[in-house]
Design a protein around this motif. Structure first.
Motif, mmCIF file in Angstrom:
data_model
loop_
_atom_site.group_PDB
_atom_site.id
_atom_site.type_symbol
_atom_site.label_atom_id
_atom_site.label_comp_id
_atom_site.label_asym_id
_atom_site.label_seq_id
_atom_site.Cartn_x
_atom_site.Cartn_y
_atom_site.Cartn_z
ATOM 1 N N MET A 1 -6.776 2.730 15.129
ATOM 2 C CA MET A 1 -6.285 3.254 13.852
ATOM 3 C C MET A 1 -6.721 2.330 12.732
ATOM 4 N N LYS A 2 -6.837 2.903 11.540
ATOM 5 C CA LYS A 2 -7.224 2.115 10.374
ATOM 6 C C LYS A 2 -6.261 2.405 9.232
ATOM 7 N N LEU A 3 -5.815 1.343 8.566
ATOM 8 C CA LEU A 3 -4.931 1.469 7.414
ATOM 9 C C LEU A 3 -5.719 1.158 6.153
ATOM 10 N N LEU A 4 -5.869 2.157 5.273
ATOM 11 C CA LEU A 4 -6.462 1.940 3.961
ATOM 12 C C LEU A 4 -5.345 1.503 3.029
ATOM 13 N N MET A 5 -5.564 0.402 2.325
ATOM 14 C CA MET A 5 -4.490 -0.185 1.538
ATOM 15 C C MET A 5 -5.052 -0.886 0.319
ATOM 16 N N GLY A 6 -4.187 -1.118 -0.668
ATOM 17 C CA GLY A 6 -4.554 -1.887 -1.847
ATOM 18 C C GLY A 6 -3.982 -3.282 -1.726
ATOM 19 N N PRO A 7 -4.707 -4.298 -2.180
ATOM 20 C CA PRO A 7 -4.261 -5.680 -1.975
ATOM 21 C C PRO A 7 -2.959 -6.041 -2.668
ATOM 22 N N THR A 8 -2.605 -5.327 -3.753
ATOM 23 C CA THR A 8 -1.353 -5.637 -4.444
ATOM 24 C C THR A 8 -0.353 -4.472 -4.415
ATOM 25 N N SER A 9 -0.664 -3.421 -3.699
ATOM 26 C CA SER A 9 0.244 -2.272 -3.619
ATOM 27 C C SER A 9 1.495 -2.644 -2.829
ATOM 28 N N PRO A 10 2.681 -2.495 -3.410
ATOM 29 C CA PRO A 10 3.903 -2.808 -2.648
ATOM 30 C C PRO A 10 4.123 -1.833 -1.500
ATOM 31 N N PHE A 11 3.637 -0.597 -1.655
ATOM 32 C CA PHE A 11 3.771 0.387 -0.583
ATOM 33 C C PHE A 11 2.893 0.005 0.610
ATOM 34 N N ALA A 12 1.679 -0.458 0.321
ATOM 35 C CA ALA A 12 0.795 -0.913 1.391
ATOM 36 C C ALA A 12 1.352 -2.171 2.044
ATOM 37 N N ARG A 13 1.921 -3.054 1.235
ATOM 38 C CA ARG A 13 2.509 -4.259 1.810
ATOM 39 C C ARG A 13 3.650 -3.906 2.754
ATOM 40 N N LYS A 14 4.435 -2.917 2.395
ATOM 41 C CA LYS A 14 5.543 -2.496 3.251
ATOM 42 C C LYS A 14 5.023 -2.102 4.630
ATOM 43 N N VAL A 15 3.950 -1.328 4.663
ATOM 44 C CA VAL A 15 3.375 -0.915 5.940
ATOM 45 C C VAL A 15 2.808 -2.122 6.682
ATOM 46 N N ALA A 16 2.113 -3.001 5.957
ATOM 47 C CA ALA A 16 1.555 -4.199 6.592
ATOM 48 C C ALA A 16 2.652 -5.071 7.191
ATOM 49 N N ALA A 17 3.767 -5.197 6.481
ATOM 50 C CA ALA A 17 4.893 -5.976 7.006
ATOM 51 C C ALA A 17 5.446 -5.344 8.277
ATOM 52 N N VAL A 18 5.516 -4.025 8.296
ATOM 53 C CA VAL A 18 5.972 -3.330 9.498
ATOM 54 C C VAL A 18 5.034 -3.607 10.672
ATOM 55 N N LEU A 19 3.740 -3.602 10.423
ATOM 56 C CA LEU A 19 2.785 -3.913 11.498
ATOM 57 C C LEU A 19 3.071 -5.282 12.104
ATOM 58 N N HIS A 20 3.390 -6.250 11.256
ATOM 59 C CA HIS A 20 3.718 -7.582 11.764
ATOM 60 C C HIS A 20 5.036 -7.573 12.529
ATOM 61 N N GLU A 21 6.048 -6.904 11.973
ATOM 62 C CA GLU A 21 7.351 -6.879 12.635
ATOM 63 C C GLU A 21 7.274 -6.190 13.999
ATOM 64 N N LEU A 22 6.405 -5.196 14.115
ATOM 65 C CA LEU A 22 6.277 -4.451 15.367
ATOM 66 C C LEU A 22 5.207 -5.026 16.284
ATOM 67 N N ASP A 23 4.575 -6.118 15.857
ATOM 68 C CA ASP A 23 3.499 -6.747 16.637
ATOM 69 C C ASP A 23 2.372 -5.746 16.910
ATOM 70 N N MET A 24 1.968 -5.024 15.845
ATOM 71 C CA MET A 24 0.918 -4.009 15.975
ATOM 72 C C MET A 24 -0.327 -4.343 15.152
ATOM 73 N N THR A 25 -0.452 -5.555 14.694
ATOM 74 C CA THR A 25 -1.593 -5.886 13.834
ATOM 75 C C THR A 25 -2.923 -5.760 14.557
ATOM 76 N N GLU A 26 -2.927 -5.952 15.869
ATOM 77 C CA GLU A 26 -4.175 -5.815 16.631
ATOM 78 C C GLU A 26 -4.533 -4.352 16.850
ATOM 79 N N ALA A 27 -3.559 -3.477 16.755
ATOM 80 C CA ALA A 27 -3.797 -2.059 17.026
ATOM 81 C C ALA A 27 -4.265 -1.292 15.795
ATOM 82 N N VAL A 28 -4.089 -1.877 14.613
ATOM 83 C CA VAL A 28 -4.417 -1.186 13.374
ATOM 84 C C VAL A 28 -5.320 -2.077 12.510
ATOM 85 N N GLU A 29 -6.517 -1.613 12.240
ATOM 86 C CA GLU A 29 -7.422 -2.325 11.336
ATOM 87 C C GLU A 29 -6.939 -2.114 9.902
ATOM 88 N N GLN A 30 -6.851 -3.186 9.137
ATOM 89 C CA GLN A 30 -6.411 -3.097 7.749
ATOM 90 C C GLN A 30 -7.608 -3.279 6.814
#
Length: 200
Positions: A1-30
């Motif tokens: 999976m790939k996550l398209l995001m903006g570097p300062t978007s708070p909405f994108a940060r929310k999703v990125a934080a969830v990836l870390h909390e769920l230990d899914m950063t390796e499963a989703v390319e940012q």
């Protein structure tokens, strides 16, 4: 999976934080992209006709967009811990409040950055700030017990929202009259998920 995001978007940060909390950063390319309401990135539009980030591109289904949809999907993939059934309505309401703070904060930045200076409307900026402060007051007076409880999606959303206000509107001094909320954010911001997703 790939996550398209903006570097300062708070909405994108929310999703990125969830990836870390769920230990899914390796499963989703940012992948960071540059997109605005008046100049949408073609890759974003191809995945989300609204031209907004974040967008989660999946190999086995259509792209998902709106941070709440993406976060709920990711949580379901990981077992559902961030939307606990025992307090799901409170969690969803708190997430909606965090998103509303983000909406108003981003709207203020667009008013300043997207419009020519002679067309900027102070009344609009004041109205958005009033929404933000009203939500913060509600958090300070009615939601601190929930924020202090076990981790859920509402807390992540509120933390990302308040951090965005610090980032963009910190000069307004929102912390002065909300000491409990400010102290909670300082503690929550020490989580690895928040440290690793801070905008530069």
């Amino acid at each position: 999976m790939k996550l398209l995001m903006g570097p300062t978007s708070p909405f994108a940060r929310k999703v990125a934080a969830v990836l870390h909390e769920l230990d899914m950063t390796e499963a989703v390319e940012q992948e960071n992209v540059t997109t605005t309401p008046i100049n949408s990135d073609p890759a974003v539009v191809a995945a989300n006709p609204l031209g907004k980030v974040p967008v989660l591109i999946r190999a086995d289904g259509p792209a998902l967009y709106d941070s709440r949809v993406i976060c709920r999907y990711l949580d379901s993939q990981a077992g559902g811990a961030l939307y606990p059934q025992t307090r799901v309505w409170e969690t969803l309401t708190l997430e909606a409040m965090g998103d509303a703070i983000m909406d108003a904060g981003v709207s203020m930045i667009y008013e300043i950055r997207m419009r020519p200076e002679d067309k900027q409307w102070d009344g609009w900026l004041d109205a958005q700030w009033a929404k933000i402060t009203s939500a913060m007051d509600a958090l300070e007076t009615r939601w601190m017990s929930h924020l202090a409880g076990p981790l859920d999606m509402g807390q992540i959303a509120v933390a990302c929202a308040l951090s965005y206000i610090d980032f963009r509107q910190g000069h307004r001094g929102w912390r002065t009259h909300r000491p409990q909320l400010a102290a909670w954010l300082d503690v929550f911001s020490q989580r690895a998920s928040m440290q690793k997703t801070r905008p530069e």
